[in-house]
Design a protein around this motif. Sequence first.
Motif, PDB file in Angstrom:
ATOM      1  N   CYS A 311       0.773  -0.987  -0.217  1.00 23.77           N
ATOM      2  CA  CYS A 311       0.066   0.105   0.017  1.00 23.77           C
ATOM      3  C   CYS A 311       0.826   1.424   0.085  1.00 23.77           C
ATOM      4  O   CYS A 311       0.420   2.126  -0.743  1.00 23.77           O
ATOM      5  CB  CYS A 311      -1.019  -0.003   1.347  1.00 23.77           C
ATOM      6  N   ASP A 312       1.981   1.170   0.959  1.00 23.07           N
ATOM      7  CA  ASP A 312       2.934   2.522   0.889  1.00 23.07           C
ATOM      8  C   ASP A 312       4.145   2.069   1.256  1.00 23.07           C
ATOM      9  O   ASP A 312       4.490   2.435   2.479  1.00 23.07           O
ATOM     10  CB  ASP A 312       2.247   3.490   1.738  1.00 23.07           C
ATOM     11  N   PRO A 313       4.961   1.375   0.501  1.00 22.92           N
ATOM     12  CA  PRO A 313       6.427   0.956   1.046  1.00 22.92           C
ATOM     13  C   PRO A 313       7.291   2.221   1.246  1.00 22.92           C
ATOM     14  O   PRO A 313       8.117   1.927   2.126  1.00 22.92           O
ATOM     15  CB  PRO A 313       6.960   0.282  -0.163  1.00 22.92           C
ATOM     16  N   VAL A 314       6.907   3.270   0.943  1.00 27.47           N
ATOM     17  CA  VAL A 314       7.813   4.406   1.071  1.00 27.47           C
ATOM     18  C   VAL A 314       7.528   4.973   2.610  1.00 27.47           C
ATOM     19  O   VAL A 314       8.394   5.074   3.461  1.00 27.47           O
ATOM     20  CB  VAL A 314       7.579   5.632   0.328  1.00 27.47           C
ATOM     21  N   TYR A 435      -9.194   3.767   0.960  1.00 28.84           N
ATOM     22  CA  TYR A 435      -9.609   2.874  -0.228  1.00 28.84           C
ATOM     23  C   TYR A 435      -9.263   1.685   0.145  1.00 28.84           C
ATOM     24  O   TYR A 435      -8.088   1.392   0.675  1.00 28.84           O
ATOM     25  CB  TYR A 435      -9.116   3.413  -1.555  1.00 28.84           C
ATOM     26  N   ALA A 436     -10.081   0.352  -0.201  1.00 29.15           N
ATOM     27  CA  ALA A 436      -9.704  -0.688   0.018  1.00 29.15           C
ATOM     28  C   ALA A 436     -10.426  -1.784  -0.989  1.00 29.15           C
ATOM     29  O   ALA A 436     -11.532  -1.331  -1.531  1.00 29.15           O
ATOM     30  CB  ALA A 436      -9.793  -1.037   1.565  1.00 29.15           C
ATOM     31  N   LEU A 442      -5.657   0.427  -0.283  1.00 30.00           N
ATOM     32  CA  LEU A 442      -4.983   0.437  -1.515  1.00 30.00           C
ATOM     33  C   LEU A 442      -4.446   2.147  -1.285  1.00 30.00           C
ATOM     34  O   LEU A 442      -3.376   2.503  -2.227  1.00 30.00           O
ATOM     35  CB  LEU A 442      -6.059   0.383  -2.634  1.00 30.00           C
ATOM     36  N   GLY A 443      -5.137   2.845  -0.404  1.00 32.27           N
ATOM     37  CA  GLY A 443      -4.589   4.244  -0.275  1.00 32.27           C
ATOM     38  C   GLY A 443      -5.251   5.001   0.865  1.00 32.27           C
ATOM     39  O   GLY A 443      -6.491   4.603   1.268  1.00 32.27           O
ATOM     40  N   VAL A 444      -4.568   5.822   1.708  1.00 39.58           N
ATOM     41  CA  VAL A 444      -4.903   6.166   2.929  1.00 39.58           C
ATOM     42  C   VAL A 444      -4.886   7.687   2.708  1.00 39.58           C
ATOM     43  O   VAL A 444      -3.628   7.986   2.433  1.00 39.58           O
ATOM     44  CB  VAL A 444      -4.318   5.619   4.220  1.00 39.58           C
ATOM     45  N   ALA A 458      -5.234  10.252  -0.935  1.00 45.79           N
ATOM     46  CA  ALA A 458      -5.037   8.648  -0.868  1.00 45.79           C
ATOM     47  C   ALA A 458      -5.246   8.019  -2.110  1.00 45.79           C
ATOM     48  O   ALA A 458      -4.572   7.184  -2.516  1.00 45.79           O
ATOM     49  CB  ALA A 458      -6.680   8.146  -0.130  1.00 45.79           C
ATOM     50  N   ALA A 459      -5.864   8.727  -3.224  1.00 44.33           N
ATOM     51  CA  ALA A 459      -5.902   8.257  -4.653  1.00 44.33           C
ATOM     52  C   ALA A 459      -4.255   8.400  -5.214  1.00 44.33           C
ATOM     53  O   ALA A 459      -3.903   7.642  -6.101  1.00 44.33           O
ATOM     54  CB  ALA A 459      -6.919   8.849  -5.515  1.00 44.33           C
ATOM     55  N   LEU A 460      -3.741   9.568  -4.829  1.00 44.53           N
ATOM     56  CA  LEU A 460      -2.362   9.768  -5.436  1.00 44.53           C
ATOM     57  C   LEU A 460      -1.412   8.736  -4.886  1.00 44.53           C
ATOM     58  O   LEU A 460      -0.644   8.259  -5.585  1.00 44.53           O
ATOM     59  CB  LEU A 460      -2.006  11.260  -5.164  1.00 44.53           C
ATOM     60  N   ARG A 461      -1.567   8.458  -3.595  1.00 48.24           N
ATOM     61  CA  ARG A 461      -0.551   7.523  -3.015  1.00 48.24           C
ATOM     62  C   ARG A 461      -0.837   6.035  -3.647  1.00 48.24           C
ATOM     63  O   ARG A 461       0.187   5.502  -3.855  1.00 48.24           O
ATOM     64  CB  ARG A 461      -0.738   7.288  -1.596  1.00 48.24           C
ATOM     65  N   ALA A 462      -2.139   5.852  -3.902  1.00 47.86           N
ATOM     66  CA  ALA A 462      -2.316   4.467  -4.558  1.00 47.86           C
ATOM     67  C   ALA A 462      -1.725   4.592  -6.057  1.00 47.86           C
ATOM     68  O   ALA A 462      -0.877   3.569  -6.437  1.00 47.86           O
ATOM     69  CB  ALA A 462      -3.904   4.209  -4.749  1.00 47.86           C
TER      70      ALA A 462
END
Length: 530
Positions: A311-314, A435-436, A442-444, A458-462
């Motif tokens: 979901c967000d490895p960074v 989002y899930a 998928l994005g937070v 959240a959409a940009l992170r996804a």
Amino acid sequence: MPAAPDFPAAPDRAPVRRALISVSDKTGLVEAARALAEMGVELVSTGGTRKAIADAGLAVKDISELTGFPEMMDGRVKTLHPVVHGGLLGVRDAPEHKAAMDAHGIGGIDLVYVNLYPFEQTVAAGADYATAVENIDIGGPAMIRSAAKNHGYVAVCTEPADLAEVIAELQAHGSTPLSLRKQLAARAYARTAAYDAAISSWFADALGEAAPRRRAFAGERVQALRYGENPHQSAAFYRFANPRVGVATARQLQGKELSYNNINDTDAAFELIAEFDPAAAPACAIIKHANPCGVATGASVLEAYERALACDPVSAFGGIIALNRPLDAATAEEILKLLTEVVIAPEIDADAAALFARKKNVRLLTTGGLPDPRAPGLTFKSVAGGFLVQGRDDAHVTAADLKVVTKRAPTEAEVRDMLFAFTIAKHVKSNAIVYARDGQTLGVGAGQMNRKDSARIAALRAADFGLDLTGSACASEAFFPFPDGLIQAADAGCTAVIQPGGSIGDQKVIDAADERGLAMVFTGVRVFRH
């Protein structure tokens, strides 16, 4: 207020000729009593404590030999007597006090060792009302407070470590220093304050008082921290008498000392992962700055971790990893590829522990279980001049709680995704959008000043991590006040929306959902989190 009498200055060092011992926890009692007796200290005691000392072959007076009264009323009255409290409170070097003690045959008591009836443990064990009341100690706190007030002459101990310090001083110097007696007095008042706080909180719960006129909290220090959120802030970590399972009860297997921020983030991670029943599926939560950057379930612990990380490895770099099932070697191998501050799980197997031993700085915690996310409790935070208290957020939304408000009803898969996303949103700082799909975030979007920005972030992170939001569920922990946030989510690809509802703009939001063919449900429950 009473004026301070013109007493002589307390001596720097005070002898111990007589000790009064009355303890519920008799750990180390006989050894300590023997050490005192060997130094010529006269021992006075009560009930079971006196019997334990006598059975060890040591000379010990019953308290009734001092007071001239037997224990009575089921032991409720035994130490509440002028001979006892006069012996504790008498200022030895004050002529009037000395004359009163001599006139009434009151001998000084120079050392008190009292630990209290186990009220906290009794309540934790689920005792009934009458049993809890009977375990409220009266004489013990009274003696502790009297001895602590007269710390110029009396050493007061409420736990074995206190008594060990006193015995060490007596063995080395034959007396106690004023500096130690002051420290012991401060600890003693803290102990009775904590005891009274536990009793008052229990009474409030027993009487159903959500907001009693006065509220007290108390804890025992677990750790003095190097600093707080920032290096210029002092900090310490305290544990309640009957703590909730989690970071406060965890066993640290390895790693550097936990910091203030580590503890705060680890608590957030473990409270979130406790929402997922380990009997249903393995789950993993990765937390950064108290917000989830990835949460997922899987067919195995390893799969749950890999899906959460995706979901967000960074943001996961330098984060906290929480698991709802025991940590195994395969998962440990993957976790160790990432720089991680803390890993917390109910258990860890030997092979996984051996792998973590290669990186000794990683803090590894086990708890033996998960906290009950539905259990009631209190949370509090400070404000200028006071503090706020509230019931902990134990809300749990099920499919039966959902109210479909759009023309299109959600599919079973969408309902599962919505409930998963809403569970995560409960643990995201507001404004929150999650989002899930298929048991994976998928994005937070967290902590924004408006909900539209949270949905967009959240959409940009996804998108940054190649996660497609098409067919996903979107959860908002509070209502959408305007259609813009929902439209943002729909444009990102979500097909189902879950939110509390309750806005004056609900109908406009519902109309916007219908125009885009979305399924939307209201929970009727807000899980807003600052």
